[in-house]
Design an enzyme around this catalytic site. Structure first.
Site, PDB file in Angstrom:
ATOM      1  N   ASP A  77      12.685  -5.709  -2.882  1.00 38.70           N
ATOM      2  CA  ASP A  77      13.736  -5.910  -4.052  1.00 38.70           C
ATOM      3  C   ASP A  77      14.778  -4.951  -4.381  1.00 38.70           C
ATOM      4  O   ASP A  77      15.696  -5.002  -4.657  1.00 38.70           O
ATOM      5  CB  ASP A  77      12.693  -6.337  -5.363  1.00 38.70           C
ATOM      6  CG  ASP A  77      12.115  -7.701  -5.426  1.00 38.70           C
ATOM      7  OD1 ASP A  77      12.495  -8.500  -4.594  1.00 38.70           O
ATOM      8  OD2 ASP A  77      11.325  -7.756  -6.261  1.00 38.70           O
ATOM      9  N   THR A 100      -4.727 -13.211  -3.393  1.00 35.64           N
ATOM     10  CA  THR A 100      -6.024 -12.689  -2.718  1.00 35.64           C
ATOM     11  C   THR A 100      -5.556 -11.451  -1.913  1.00 35.64           C
ATOM     12  O   THR A 100      -6.366 -10.839  -1.565  1.00 35.64           O
ATOM     13  CB  THR A 100      -6.249 -13.692  -1.494  1.00 35.64           C
ATOM     14  OG1 THR A 100      -5.144 -13.859  -0.523  1.00 35.64           O
ATOM     15  CG2 THR A 100      -6.351 -15.315  -2.106  1.00 35.64           C
ATOM     16  N   ARG A 151       2.374 -11.606   1.814  1.00 34.88           N
ATOM     17  CA  ARG A 151       0.960 -11.237   1.309  1.00 34.88           C
ATOM     18  C   ARG A 151       0.773 -12.440   0.016  1.00 34.88           C
ATOM     19  O   ARG A 151       1.690 -12.309  -0.663  1.00 34.88           O
ATOM     20  CB  ARG A 151       0.902  -9.821   0.533  1.00 34.88           C
ATOM     21  CG  ARG A 151      -0.329  -9.278   0.071  1.00 34.88           C
ATOM     22  CD  ARG A 151      -0.358  -7.874  -0.523  1.00 34.88           C
ATOM     23  NE  ARG A 151       0.591  -7.839  -1.550  1.00 34.88           N
ATOM     24  CZ  ARG A 151       0.472  -6.681  -2.438  1.00 34.88           C
ATOM     25  NH1 ARG A 151      -0.209  -5.767  -2.290  1.00 34.88           N
ATOM     26  NH2 ARG A 151       1.264  -6.549  -3.585  1.00 34.88           N
TER      27      ARG A 151
END
Length: 213
Positions: free
Chosen positions: A206, A107, A103
């Site tokens: 993460d 944007t 991603r």
């Protein structure tokens, strides 16, 4: 598109510890694995089966087996990998494909950078694994990718979802004649200005694997 929020005390319990910022990566991975197995029970409710004749120690009977072509499980890299073992525990004979999507943080648009999938998915049921349905762009693009190859039934499993993400997936896939279902552990409040789910649990990748340098 059908959205199913799996409202169950065990799911809520595990989500509580997944959300907690003090939960370390090994514990997070274990909880995510357990949670996916619970969600998979809901997600596979309509998995296709065919009759199978067997003989028990007492008498012949007719059971069922997974129909062919086999279901295809597709984790979206990298965070979706943390959901794979929990899903395969319930569908050990399913096949696995991989879809790498990223991603753009400015944007919020998703693009494909890698894939390992059959060229022809005609007649296949696909189960897409994506922990966070946030803006919805990644999941919508993944589902479109699979249906363009012929998949005719898509179920997405997400640990958490945001209303904005659900709305975007519905909007972007409104023209699809293919049934699409989203199964999630919870519908959270909203997205923040960075596209993260609130209250959410942070960045699932993460939390699962640590922050890459």
């Amino acid at each position: 598109m059908r959205t199913h929020v799996a409202d169950h005390p065990l799911i809520a319990h595990k989500l509580t510890y997944l959300r907690d910022e003090s939960t370390d990566s090994p514990t997070f991975r274990r909880l995510a694995d357990e949670l996916v197995t619970l969600l998979a029970y809901e997600a596979t409710r309509d998995v296709r089966v065919s009759p199978k004749e067997i003989t028990t120690p007492v008498a012949p009977t007719t059971g069922v087996k997974l129909a062919r072509p086999k279901p295809l499980v597709v984790p979206i890299l990298r965070a979706g990998l943390g959901m794979l073992d929990g899903m395969m525990r319930l569908l050990p004979t399913a096949e696995v494909g991989f879809l790498g999507m990223v991603r753009n943080e400015e944007t919020l648009e998703a693009s494909t950078y890698a894939e390992r999938l059959p060229d022809d998915l005609s007649g296949r049921q696909c189960y897409v694994l994506d922990p966070m349905l946030a803006t919805g762009g990644t999941l919508a693009a993944a589902i479109r990718f699979l249906t363009d190859r012929g998949a005719n039934d898509i179920t997405a499993l997400c640990l958490l979802a945001a209303p904005e993400g659900i709305a975007r997936v519905e909007e972007e896939l409104a023209d699809l004649a293919v049934p699409v279902t989203v199964v999630t552990g919870a519908m959270d409040e909203k997205l923040n200005d960075k596209g993260y789910i609130v209250p959410g649990l942070g960045d699932a990748g993460d939390r699962l694997y640590g922050v890459a340098d």
